[in-house]
Motif scaffolding. Sequence first.
Motif, short mmCIF file in Angstrom:
data_model
loop_
_atom_site.label_atom_id
_atom_site.label_comp_id
_atom_site.label_asym_id
_atom_site.label_seq_id
_atom_site.Cartn_x
_atom_site.Cartn_y
_atom_site.Cartn_z
N VAL A 63 0.83 -1.21 0.00
CA VAL A 63 0.00 0.00 0.00
C VAL A 63 0.86 1.26 0.00
O VAL A 63 0.39 2.34 0.37
CB VAL A 63 -0.97 0.01 1.21
N ARG A 64 2.10 1.14 -0.45
CA ARG A 64 3.01 2.29 -0.40
C ARG A 64 2.49 3.47 -1.21
O ARG A 64 2.65 4.63 -0.79
CB ARG A 64 4.40 1.88 -0.89
N HIS A 65 1.88 3.22 -2.36
CA HIS A 65 1.37 4.32 -3.18
C HIS A 65 0.11 4.91 -2.56
O HIS A 65 -0.10 6.13 -2.59
CB HIS A 65 1.09 3.82 -4.60
N THR A 66 -0.74 4.05 -2.00
CA THR A 66 -1.95 4.52 -1.32
C THR A 66 -1.57 5.43 -0.16
O THR A 66 -2.14 6.53 0.00
CB THR A 66 -2.76 3.31 -0.80
N SER A 67 -0.62 5.00 0.66
CA SER A 67 -0.18 5.81 1.80
C SER A 67 0.52 7.08 1.35
O SER A 67 0.37 8.14 1.96
CB SER A 67 0.76 4.98 2.70
#
Length: 376
Positions: free
Chosen positions: A321-325
Motif C-alpha cells: 500500500v506504499r502508493h496509497t499511503s
Amino acid sequence: MTSVLQVDDPAVRGDRLPPESVLAGALPRIAGVGTAVPTFSYTQEELLGIFRIADPKIRSVFRSSAIDRRYLTLPPNGPDGNPRMESQGELIAKHKRQGIDLGGRALQECLKNADQTLADVRYLCCVSSTGLLTPGFSALLIRELGLPVGTSRLDVVGMGCNAGLNALTAVASWASAHPGQLALMVCVEACSAAYVFDGTMRTSVVNSLFGDGAAAAAIIAGPDPREAVQGPTVLRFASCIIPDAVDAMRYDWDDEAGKFSFFLDRDIPYVVGAHAETVLADLLADTGLRRSDIAHWVIHSGGKKVIDSMMVNLGITRHDVRHTSGVLRDYGNLSSGSFLFSYARLLEEGVARPGEYGVLMTMGPGSTIETALIRW
C-alpha cells in the motif's frame, strides 16, 4: 456482484482465467492516466493556523491524519483577516470553476500519456461528489476543450469515494462495445467546495482529511492501429454494498449552516475492512487466482485507519500500500480520483511486468466496496 469483461483470445485471457469466465468481445485496456491539482497546497499545521483552530481535540485530528500536505482552494479572507464563510452558492461556483480547470488539465495530461488527441475522444464519463451541476462536467468539458460534439457522455454524481470504479465499469463496457474507439473517465473532486467550518468535531474530521484534485483514465478495447495501448487489461469487476452501514457516510443539508455537510462515521474503517475479504473472494472466484498471485494493489486513500484496516483484513503489507499511503500523505483523500493518483505512481515506478495481476479497490458511501482485476 461480479461482472466480467473478456475476450476469446487465450493469449490475452491469461492461463489461469478459464474460458467459461470470458464474455466474447474486445477487452478494454487502460491506455493512460493523468492527474491535476490546484496551485496552492498547505500543511496540516498551516491550516490549523489559517483557521485559528484552538480546540486541542480538533488539532489532534489534523495532526494524527498521516497527511503532510493537501492542495486546496481556500475561501477569501473577510474584513477581520480570517477566511470567511462561503455561501452554498459560492461553494457551487467554486465546484464548477475548479472542476472545469482541474478536470480539463487531468484530461489533457491523460491524452498526452495515452498518445491520443482531443479529436480521438468518443465517450466521456465524469465523476464528482463535491457539488451538483446541470448540465454536468461532461457537457462543460466538451465545450471548454472543444471535444467532438458527437462524444457520448455520462455524469456520475454523488456516489462518493468509490465512484471511480463504478464509472470505470461503465467506461470499460462502452469501450468493449466499441473496439478501437477512445473512452475517457474523469474524476473531478473540488473537496474544498464541500467544507463547512463550524468548529464541530463532525465537520472537522472531514476538513482534516480531503483535498482537491482530478484524475483521468483513457480506455481503449481491441487492437490499436498505432500500437499505442500498452497498459493493463481490465478483466472483471466485483462489488459489495453493506446496507446496514448505509448512513455511515452521507451528504446532508445543514439547516443551521445553510449548506450541505459531509458526515463520516468513526467506525467506517472497520466496517469496510471487515467486508474487504468477501468482495476480493468474489473478484477472484473462478479465475484460478489466489491472493498471493496479486502483484500490485491500488487502494483508495481513504485515511490512515482505512488503509490499516485494509492491510489487516486482506493480509497485505505496508509495501503493498506504499502508493496509497504516499498519496494520502501528499494530497489527502481525493475522493473518487484517489486510486488513479496511486495507479499513476505505480506506473512511474515501472515495476509492473507483463503477465502480472493487480487489484484496484475503492470504498465509499452505501457503504460500498468496488474492485477491479487488471492484468499487464
